[in-house]
Design an enzyme around this catalytic site. Structure first.
Site, mmCIF file in Angstrom:
data_model
loop_
_atom_site.group_PDB
_atom_site.id
_atom_site.type_symbol
_atom_site.label_atom_id
_atom_site.label_comp_id
_atom_site.label_asym_id
_atom_site.label_seq_id
_atom_site.Cartn_x
_atom_site.Cartn_y
_atom_site.Cartn_z
ATOM 1 N N ASP A 155 5.040 -1.383 -7.747
ATOM 2 C CA ASP A 155 6.077 -0.601 -7.081
ATOM 3 C C ASP A 155 7.443 -1.234 -7.387
ATOM 4 O OD1 ASP A 155 5.930 1.394 -4.280
ATOM 5 O OD2 ASP A 155 7.822 0.455 -4.849
ATOM 6 N N ASN B 235 0.210 8.030 1.690
ATOM 7 C CA ASN B 235 1.047 8.849 2.548
ATOM 8 C C ASN B 235 0.932 10.311 2.135
ATOM 9 O OD1 ASN B 235 1.969 6.526 3.862
ATOM 10 N ND2 ASN B 235 3.590 6.226 2.355
ATOM 11 N N GLN C 159 5.747 10.659 2.771
ATOM 12 C CA GLN C 159 5.501 10.665 1.324
ATOM 13 C C GLN C 159 6.797 11.045 0.622
ATOM 14 O OE1 GLN C 159 2.489 13.441 0.045
ATOM 15 N NE2 GLN C 159 2.491 12.682 -2.064
ATOM 16 N N HIS D 206 -0.783 8.872 -4.707
ATOM 17 C CA HIS D 206 -0.780 7.440 -5.018
ATOM 18 C C HIS D 206 -1.324 6.678 -3.817
ATOM 19 C CE1 HIS D 206 3.163 8.576 -3.405
ATOM 20 N NE2 HIS D 206 3.226 7.372 -2.850
ATOM 21 N N HIS E 290 -1.148 2.942 -2.132
ATOM 22 C CA HIS E 290 -0.448 1.651 -2.119
ATOM 23 C C HIS E 290 -1.472 0.551 -1.856
ATOM 24 C CE1 HIS E 290 3.718 3.381 -1.294
ATOM 25 N NE2 HIS E 290 2.956 4.397 -0.932
HETATM 26 P P1 5GP Z 1 5.551 7.062 -0.851
HETATM 27 O O1 5GP Z 1 6.634 6.865 0.161
HETATM 28 O O2 5GP Z 1 5.675 8.400 -1.553
HETATM 29 O O3 5GP Z 1 4.179 6.831 -0.309
HETATM 30 O O4 5GP Z 1 5.745 5.923 -1.909
HETATM 31 C C1 5GP Z 1 6.377 6.085 -3.131
HETATM 32 C C2 5GP Z 1 6.550 4.713 -3.724
HETATM 33 O O5 5GP Z 1 6.894 4.859 -5.084
HETATM 34 C C3 5GP Z 1 7.661 3.902 -3.062
HETATM 35 O O6 5GP Z 1 7.100 2.683 -2.567
HETATM 36 C C4 5GP Z 1 8.660 3.673 -4.194
HETATM 37 O O7 5GP Z 1 9.243 2.391 -4.131
HETATM 38 C C5 5GP Z 1 7.818 3.864 -5.430
HETATM 39 N N1 5GP Z 1 8.539 4.386 -6.574
HETATM 40 C C6 5GP Z 1 9.414 5.434 -6.574
HETATM 41 N N2 5GP Z 1 9.861 5.666 -7.821
HETATM 42 C C7 5GP Z 1 9.260 4.739 -8.619
HETATM 43 C C8 5GP Z 1 9.330 4.490 -10.023
HETATM 44 O O8 5GP Z 1 10.029 5.140 -10.796
HETATM 45 N N3 5GP Z 1 8.547 3.472 -10.497
HETATM 46 C C9 5GP Z 1 7.755 2.724 -9.688
HETATM 47 N N4 5GP Z 1 7.031 1.763 -10.255
HETATM 48 N N5 5GP Z 1 7.667 2.938 -8.352
HETATM 49 C C10 5GP Z 1 8.420 3.932 -7.838
#
Ligand code: 5GP
Ligand code: ZN
Length: 115
Positions: A30, A85, A92, A98, A100
């Site tokens: 991340d 999420n 999300q 995805h 985590h």
């Molecule tokens: P969510 O809130 O959708 O469960 O988590 C999305 C995650 O994706 C976040 O922890 C964010 O930091 C990560 N993320 C967003 N854009 C990118 C990206 O371009 N590359 C990587 N490696 N992680 C990302």
């Protein structure tokens, strides 16, 4: 999905720090880690979330790979948390399924609503 950032990561069109990859999934770091170990696992095929009729075999593979990634990241003995999420209330932000892997620190006990 042409403009999905995680599809682009899966196709290696934008860079990521890859931890594990096989034919159907890829795990990468991340970019905004919340804890010392913060790795994401995604299916290479686009599904918006776990609520998107994902084949059970693929879901099972993602979970199995999460355990492998935890080993690679060195948190298999100390423990870790898996989170996925879904939607607005789940906070999300990237609409590509995805999971985590969160570790390297004790996770909060509290799991209730945000303040
Ligand atoms: P969510 O809130 O959708 O469960 O988590 C999305 C995650 O994706 C976040 O922890 C964010 O930091 C990560 N993320 C967003 N854009 C990118 C990206 O371009 N590359 C990587 N490696 N992680 C990302
Ligand atoms: Zn996608």
């Amino acid at each position: 999905m042409d403009d999905c950032i995680f599809c682009k990561i899966a196709r290696h069109e934008i860079p990521s720090t890859v931890v594990y990859e096989d034919e159907t999934v890829i795990a990468f770091e991340d970019t905004n880690p919340q804890v010392p170990v913060h790795t994401l696992i995604i299916p290479k095929e686009h599904y918006a979330s776990i609520a998107s009729n994902v084949p059970e075999s693929l879901l099972g593979h993602i979970i199995a790979v999460s355990a492998r990634v935890a080993e690679i990241k060195g948190v298999d003995k100390t423990g870790y948390r898996l989170t996925t999420n879904v939607g607005d209330d789940g906070r999300q932000t990237v609409m590509h399924l995805h999971v985590h892997i969160l570790g390297g620190a004790q996770m909060p006990i509290r799991m209730g609503p945000a303040d």
